[in-house]
Design an enzyme around this catalytic site. Structure first.
Site, PDB file in Angstrom:
ATOM      1  CE  LYS A   4      -4.079  -0.699   2.364  1.00  0.00           C
ATOM      2  NZ  LYS A   4      -4.647  -0.362   3.425  1.00  0.00           N
ATOM      3  CB  THR A   5       3.364   2.386   2.101  1.00  0.00           C
ATOM      4  OG1 THR A   5       4.086   1.523   2.644  1.00  0.00           O
ATOM      5  CG2 THR A   5       2.668   3.013   3.635  1.00  0.00           C
ATOM      6  CB  VAL A  35       9.853   2.506  -4.027  1.00  0.00           C
ATOM      7  CG1 VAL A  35      10.047   1.597  -4.087  1.00  0.00           C
ATOM      8  CG2 VAL A  35       8.858   3.551  -2.920  1.00  0.00           C
ATOM      9  CD  GLU A  79      15.880  10.166  -4.027  1.00  0.00           C
ATOM     10  OE1 GLU A  79      16.383  11.029  -4.609  1.00  0.00           O
ATOM     11  OE2 GLU A  79      16.644   9.469  -4.128  1.00  0.00           O
TER      12      GLU A  79
END
Ligand code: FES
Ligand code: FES
Lengths: 167, 767
Positions: free
Chosen positions: B663-664, B732, B734
């Site tokens: 999710k995040t 994740v 950038e």
């Protein structure tokens, strides 16, 4: 100094303040209600959105003295399924825009129920306009989210809107 | 540390019950009820408020200061300028032996000098009982100047740019073969220039500091990406022991690189609290953020490509000019993705920078790669058009098996798979290649694609893990939570490593009194903390086993650590073998808790940690090229009457190794794409070319994307572990902004037949 009585989240609070103090600063600095955020202090971001008699306002553009006697609701006074929906749909990251998004969305849902059209509503006179993603996004565009949690915010609002219609 | 995580890898993958799951972020309730307090929201008895006075010239010296009117404003406690400010130590020069020296936003010793280095530099700070009084008084401070000539215009200053030297951290030039000759001789070639404007982070929380002195002890509340370095920096500047300085930062209202350095506001709040003896809060105005916190450098880039008629690249040239401030800032690795993306025999890469009389530039989400991939990936599209070849086909035709520059292995690279997945989800085959061929009424429809690429990093992290007799676990590490969901991810990792439920784990972070965590930068935080955490969990399990083995009754007697599985709240011999719960082991031993620690916060420990980090970094670098990558697909609709560009569809397909929280992670990937859409279509910081003053220092005139600008963003990831990273995860934060602007500009070309090579792609450029 002016003495005013502010009704915030159902409680009357009396305050001595200068007439130029914004409602936002009165909430944050004088009443320690820091859930309402300040992103720009000039009406450009929506982080400071609160409800005044159920309508959304940018509290940074409001003077506290103008709102004496009005019913102010801040995020601290909100208890609504939308909050859990934001978490479920991950409609937040840093959380700094979140209070404003939630307060704004609650008033937006009420506006929609009352039949208010938006810029993307085909026929402004139509009733029962479906709250599509495009409608929600348009109506929420005064609330910036730099983390870019927009998709999750729209999903959360849509889910709650559907729950409310089903009821 | 490394060995432990490598051994952990298979176990972590197979027993993962929490890792990978879309668990709700643990701070979600605090953030949706208004309970989460940010830096400007800590009440202190006697709290005062500060406001800054900014210089109104670009360069020169202060000749006079009149504070009489300001001091007369009721409620004003102090007006501090260089005439009455106490001495501070200057910012330390950067030293590789002490990485905290990297954290100075500028080299200026604020209010300890009469020199002005940029338009907006703080030249005074006012402290008052109320914020309104402080702001009012700050506006009444009159400062006189003697101006000196200044160079502020990037466009005009580019001629003075100097080529960058390479360093171990920032590889500089590449000269492999003869790219110019290869391109000149190529069957098909392009040679194009691109420009990108300055950008600002615009986290919705403006920078704020609350500072409280108690003798020589200092407490600072600040939204920061580097609390440990901030602590060292403040201790040094104010000449107090670092052990007495505490930086507290549990919630950071967005950062994106803008809260990585220590900027003027922080230092001056601490100074003001020192002077007044009162707690001081400085909540910068939005304009104050623009004036005192650096942003992304503008760039001018050239990309030239040569290929054979069948699309085999023969030459690649990518050069860039960016700027720094004369008082600080860093060159950006604009050409970094060009080192790794295409299998080209002849490559020339060169970055140059020019220092200007402006505030330092600073890292902003994927510094270098976000603007560099714009130029490279747009040029690849231009070449594909010249070749009359599908742009994905062209990329796959030139996908390297090893690093094109030095032949190193890729630790992990699944760009082909990312493209295949993305193309299918997006429906790429439906695209008709001719520009302008996909009209829908008044809308010109275009589809574009580009590669995303960002190197993966890992820093050192000190972590403690404490297991209590009731089976609960506390993880402690001074890392940072700016919205990435770090505490949630680390709780998932700890739960699996120890075989306890997710709910049993509490993670403490965002406080410099905790074991020193990594700075949150380079998309490295999750992996860095995970490595320390996994090692600490291993240590902890060994300690627990040792406790168990001391008892004659334990079913674990005689067992070795590697025989055991951590699950169901205890240690068990294999999937069905005997074992016992942590509660039973600790209870029998009469222990309330067991703790394990990785890394040491002593000065010697710090030096050792730094040395280990550098050794690992250099070793890794010799062996592998490590990166996250992906494929960005978008559809745009351009209004044929007004030139307005709307992004109507997005598919991002990423190779980011193991995903810890579905999710995040999806949220972070989307967030990068959203920021990239802003970069492509609307974001631009405008400077007055005469003074360097920022002309749009606010959210009304610097246009970040709003709800209505963002379509549903469909993100996918391959979820294949990178064997060289802890649990196989790659950061994740950038990668997902890279390639976005190129994908949009390629789609706009496909829609309209017009190439806009100068960001942002505003409607005036299309008409
Ligand atoms: S703080 Fe009120 S709109 Fe931004
Ligand atoms: S969650 Fe960070 S700005 Fe919206």
């Amino acid at each position: 100094m002016v003495e005013i009585h502010l009704r915030v989240n159902g409680v009357t609070r009396s305050l001595d303040l200068e007439p130029w103090v914004s409602l936002l600063d009165a909430l944050r600095e004088r009443l320690d209600l820091t859930g309402t955020k300040k992103g720009c202090d000039q009406g450009a971001c929506g982080a400071c959105t609160v409800l005044a008699d159920g309508e959304r306002i940018n509290s940074c553009l409001a003077l506290a003295v103008q709102y004496a006697g009005r019913e102010i609701t801040t995020i601290e006074g909100v208890a609504h399924p939308l909050q859990a929906a934001f978490v479920r749909h991950d409609g937040l990251q840093c959380g700094y825009c979140t209070s404003g998004q939630i307060c704004s969305a609650l008033a937006m849902l009420a506006e929609h129920r009352a039949g208010a059209p938006s810029a993307v509503t085909g026929d402004p006179a139509a009733t029962g306009v479906e709250l599509s993603r495009a409608e929600i996004a348009e109506r929420m565009s005064g609330n910036l989210c730099r983390c870019g949690a927009y998709n999750g915010i729209v999903s959360a609002i849509q889910e709650v809107a559907e729950m409310e219609t089903a009821r | 540390m490394t060995d432990v995580q490598t051994r952990e890898l298979p176990a972590g993958r197979t027993t993962g019950r929490n890792v990978g799951r879309p668990i709700d972020r643990v701070d979600g309730t605090a953030k949706t009820t208004g309970a989460a307090r940010y830096a400007a929201e800590y009440p202190y008895p006697g709290l005062t408020h500060a406001a800054l006075v900014h210089a109104t010239i670009s360069r020169g010296r202060i000749t006079s200061v009149d504070t009489a009117e300001a001091a007369a404003v009721p409620g004003v406690l102090a007006v501090i300028t260089h005439l009455n400010a106490p001495a501070m130590k200057p910012p330390p020069p950067v030293s590789p032996l002490n990485l905290s020296t990297l954290v100075s936003g500028t080299t200026v010793n604020y209010l300890n000098t009469d020199e002005v280095h940029w338009d907006g530099q703080p030249v005074g700070v006012v402290v008052a009982e109320t914020r309104e009084a402080a702001l009012r008084a700050a506006a009444l401070v009159r400062v006189g100047y003697r101006e000196l000539p200044a160079t502020v215009d990037f466009a005009a200053g580019q001629g003075d740019a100097r080529p960058e030297k390479s360093s171990p951290i920032q590889p500089g030039a590449v000269a492999k073969g003869d790219a110019a000759a290869a391109i000149a001789a190529a069957a098909v070639s392009v040679d194009v220039r691109y420009t990108t404007p300055p950008h600002h982070h615009n986290a919705i929380e403006p920078h704020a500091t609350t500072a409280v002195w108690d003798g020589d002890r200092l407490t600072v509340h600040e939204g920061s990406q580097s609390i440990a370095w901030m602590r060292s920096h403040l201790a040094l500047r104010f000449g107090v022991p670092a052990a007495g300085v505490r930086v507290i930062s549990p919630y950071v209202g967005g950062a994106f690189g803008g809260k990585g350095m220590v900027w003027a506001g922080t230092v001056l709040t601490v100074l003001a609290a020192r002077v007044t003896g009162r707690p001081v809060r400085l909540a910068l105005t939005r304009e104050g953020v623009y004036r005192t916190v650096g942003g992304r450098t503008p760039s001018a880039q050239r990309v030239a490509l040569g290929a054979s008629a069948d699309g085999a690249l023969t030459g690649l040239i990518h050069t860039s000019v960016t700027r720094t401030g004369r008082v600080g800032g860093m060159p950006e690795q604009v050409t970094s993705a060009s080192r790794h993306l295409y299998d080209v025999p002849n490559i020339t890469l060169q970055q140059a920078t020019v220092p200007l009389d402006l505030l330092s530039n600073t890292a902003m989400r994927a510094p270098g790669e976000s603007i560099g991939t714009f130029a490279l990936e747009a040029a690849i599209d231009e070449l594909a058009c010249e070749l009359d070849m599908d742009p994905i086909l062209l990329r796959m035709r030139n996908e390297p098996a090893r690093d094109p520059v030095d032949g190193k292995r890729f630790a992990h690279r699944m760009l082909r798979e990312a493209y295949a997945l993305g193309a299918e989800r997006f429906g790429w085959p439906e695209r008709t290649p001719r520009p302008g061929s996909m009209r829908d009424g008044k809308w010109l429809v275009g589809m574009g694609v580009a590669t995303a690429y960002h190197p993966s990093w890992q820093f050192s992290a000190n972590v403690t893990v404490r297991l209590a007799a009731d089976g609960t676990v506390v993880v402690r590490c001074g890392f940072h939570e700016m919205g990435m969901g770090g505490a949630t991810a680390q709780a998932q990792i700890a739960a699996d490593a120890l075989g306890v439920p997710f709910e049993a784990v509490r993670v403490e972070y965002g406080d410099s009194d905790l074991p020193t965590g990594p700075a949150a930068g380079g998309s490295a935080q999750t992996a860095s903390v995970a490595a320390g955490l996994l090692a600490a969990c291993e240590k902890l399990k060994r300690s627990v086993l040792a406790l168990a083995r001391r008892s004659g009754d334990s079913p674990l007697r005689g067992r070795r650590p590697h025989d055991l599985q951590a699950r169901d709240g205890g240690l068990w011999a294999g999937a069905s073998g005997p074992g016992e719960t942590y509660a039973a082991i600790l209870g029998r031993a009469g222990r309330a808790s067991v703790e394990a620690r990785v890394g040491s916060d002593t000065r010697a420990g710090e030096i050792l940690g730094q040395a280990k980090f550098i050794a690992k970094f250099l070793r890794d670098r010799r062996r592998w090229v490590k990166a996250a990558c992906g494929a960005q697909f978008c559809e745009v609709r351009v209004d044929s009457d007004t030139g307005e560009v709307r992004v109507s569809r997005w598919v991002g397909s990423f190779d980011v190794g193991t995903v810890i929280n579905a999710k995040t992670t999806a949220g972070q990937l989307r967030g990068g794409i959203v920021m990239g859409i802003g970069m492509a279509l609307s974001e631009e910081t405008l400077l007055d070319p005469r003074t360097g003053r920022i002309m749009n220092p606010n959210l009304a005139e610097y246009h970040v994307p709003v709800h209505a600008d963002i379509p549903p963003i469909d993100v996918h990831y391959l979820n294949e572990p990178d064997p060289t990273m802890p649990l196989g995860l790659i950061g994740v934060g950038e990668v997902s902004i890279t390639g976005v602007a190129a994908a949009i500009s390629n789609a706009v070309y496909h829609a309209t037949g017009k190439r806009v090579r100068d960001l942002p792609i505003t409607l005036d450029k299309l008409l």
